[in-house]
Each structure stands twice: as C-alpha cells, then as structure tokens.
Scaffold this motif. Sequence first.
Motif, PDB file in Angstrom:
ATOM      1  N   LEU A 103       0.807  -1.228   0.000  1.00 52.36           N
ATOM      2  CA  LEU A 103       0.000   0.000   0.000  1.00 52.36           C
ATOM      3  C   LEU A 103       0.836   1.273   0.000  1.00 52.36           C
ATOM      4  O   LEU A 103       0.538   2.194  -0.772  1.00 52.36           O
ATOM      5  CB  LEU A 103      -1.000  -0.013   1.154  1.00 52.36           C
ATOM      6  CG  LEU A 103      -2.211  -0.912   0.939  1.00 52.36           C
ATOM      7  CD1 LEU A 103      -3.062  -0.966   2.216  1.00 52.36           C
ATOM      8  CD2 LEU A 103      -3.040  -0.467  -0.233  1.00 52.36           C
ATOM      9  N   PRO A 104       1.868   1.385   0.813  1.00 47.20           N
ATOM     10  CA  PRO A 104       2.668   2.624   0.771  1.00 47.20           C
ATOM     11  C   PRO A 104       3.301   2.875  -0.599  1.00 47.20           C
ATOM     12  O   PRO A 104       3.421   4.019  -1.033  1.00 47.20           O
ATOM     13  CB  PRO A 104       3.742   2.402   1.842  1.00 47.20           C
ATOM     14  CG  PRO A 104       3.135   1.419   2.781  1.00 47.20           C
ATOM     15  CD  PRO A 104       2.303   0.510   1.916  1.00 47.20           C
ATOM     16  N   ARG A 105       3.677   1.808  -1.290  1.00 43.56           N
ATOM     17  CA  ARG A 105       4.277   1.969  -2.620  1.00 43.56           C
ATOM     18  C   ARG A 105       3.253   2.364  -3.681  1.00 43.56           C
ATOM     19  O   ARG A 105       3.623   2.852  -4.747  1.00 43.56           O
ATOM     20  CB  ARG A 105       4.945   0.656  -3.055  1.00 43.56           C
ATOM     21  CG  ARG A 105       6.181   0.312  -2.261  1.00 43.56           C
ATOM     22  CD  ARG A 105       6.969  -0.806  -2.912  1.00 43.56           C
ATOM     23  NE  ARG A 105       6.184  -1.980  -3.221  1.00 43.56           N
ATOM     24  CZ  ARG A 105       6.130  -3.091  -2.486  1.00 43.56           C
ATOM     25  NH1 ARG A 105       6.822  -3.157  -1.371  1.00 43.56           N
ATOM     26  NH2 ARG A 105       5.409  -4.107  -2.859  1.00 43.56           N
ATOM     27  N   HIS A 106       1.990   2.147  -3.403  1.00 40.11           N
ATOM     28  CA  HIS A 106       0.931   2.446  -4.375  1.00 40.11           C
ATOM     29  C   HIS A 106       0.068   3.631  -3.955  1.00 40.11           C
ATOM     30  O   HIS A 106      -1.023   3.812  -4.479  1.00 40.11           O
ATOM     31  CB  HIS A 106       0.069   1.202  -4.601  1.00 40.11           C
ATOM     32  CG  HIS A 106       0.793   0.114  -5.313  1.00 40.11           C
ATOM     33  ND1 HIS A 106       1.566  -0.805  -4.666  1.00 40.11           N
ATOM     34  CD2 HIS A 106       0.879  -0.183  -6.625  1.00 40.11           C
ATOM     35  CE1 HIS A 106       2.108  -1.639  -5.527  1.00 40.11           C
ATOM     36  NE2 HIS A 106       1.701  -1.281  -6.733  1.00 40.11           N
ATOM     37  N   GLY A 107       0.530   4.403  -3.024  1.00 40.64           N
ATOM     38  CA  GLY A 107      -0.173   5.603  -2.618  1.00 40.64           C
ATOM     39  C   GLY A 107      -1.425   5.330  -1.845  1.00 40.64           C
ATOM     40  O   GLY A 107      -2.299   6.125  -1.715  1.00 40.64           O
TER      41      GLY A 107
END
Length: 113
Positions: A109-113
């Motif tokens: 999730l953090p890598r995909h905003g």
Amino acid sequence: MKTKLSARVLAAPLVLLTLTGCSMTDNGSDIPSAGTSTSSDAADKVEGVSSGLYDLIGVKGKTSDSRATVTECSGKDPDKYFRILHPWSFTPASSSDLEAAMQRLREALPRHG
C-alpha cells in the motif's frame, strides 16, 4: 475450532472505499478538489481502485459480489455533488492466508499511494 472462528471473524469487510464530493465548495477557495467527473465515471474509478487492492492481496479467497453505488448529497445538485460507496469483503481460502494477505497489503500500500 479456533482456526475456523478466527477465519469467520476476520472475514469481516476488509475494504470500504468512499469518494466524497459533498464537502466541496464553489467559492473558488484553495480547498483541494477531487476533480470533476460524472457519477458513473467516478464509480468506475472506485471499482478500479478496489480491483487494484484485490490484486495487492495476492492470496486465493472469495470476495463479496458488490458494485459501487452512488448517493446524493442532501440539498446539493446531484449532477455535481455525490458520494461513491463501494463496500466489499474478502475471505481468504484458509485462515493461514490472512496473515500473508495483511503482510502484502502492509508492504504494497505505501508503494501504491
């Protein structure tokens, strides 16, 4: 027995996506805007986000069969102000897959905003 109970409890809704346009203003202020869209286009985008989340889960399981819904904002022009709601749930094929799914989401999730 404990494994079956845990899987049932954890099968509660995993994701609830809402796009809200009801608090937007027309006064030209610097308040950030979600942009403009038809309710149908916005519902399609929300379903796309849901699909992306499902792909990030990366384990076998069953999702609820639901579509995004559009609701009006009380007292506002329904062609301009609306909410999109897309509730869905995911039940992993086995309770041991739940931790794997949650770990994948924590990482992705953090890598995909």
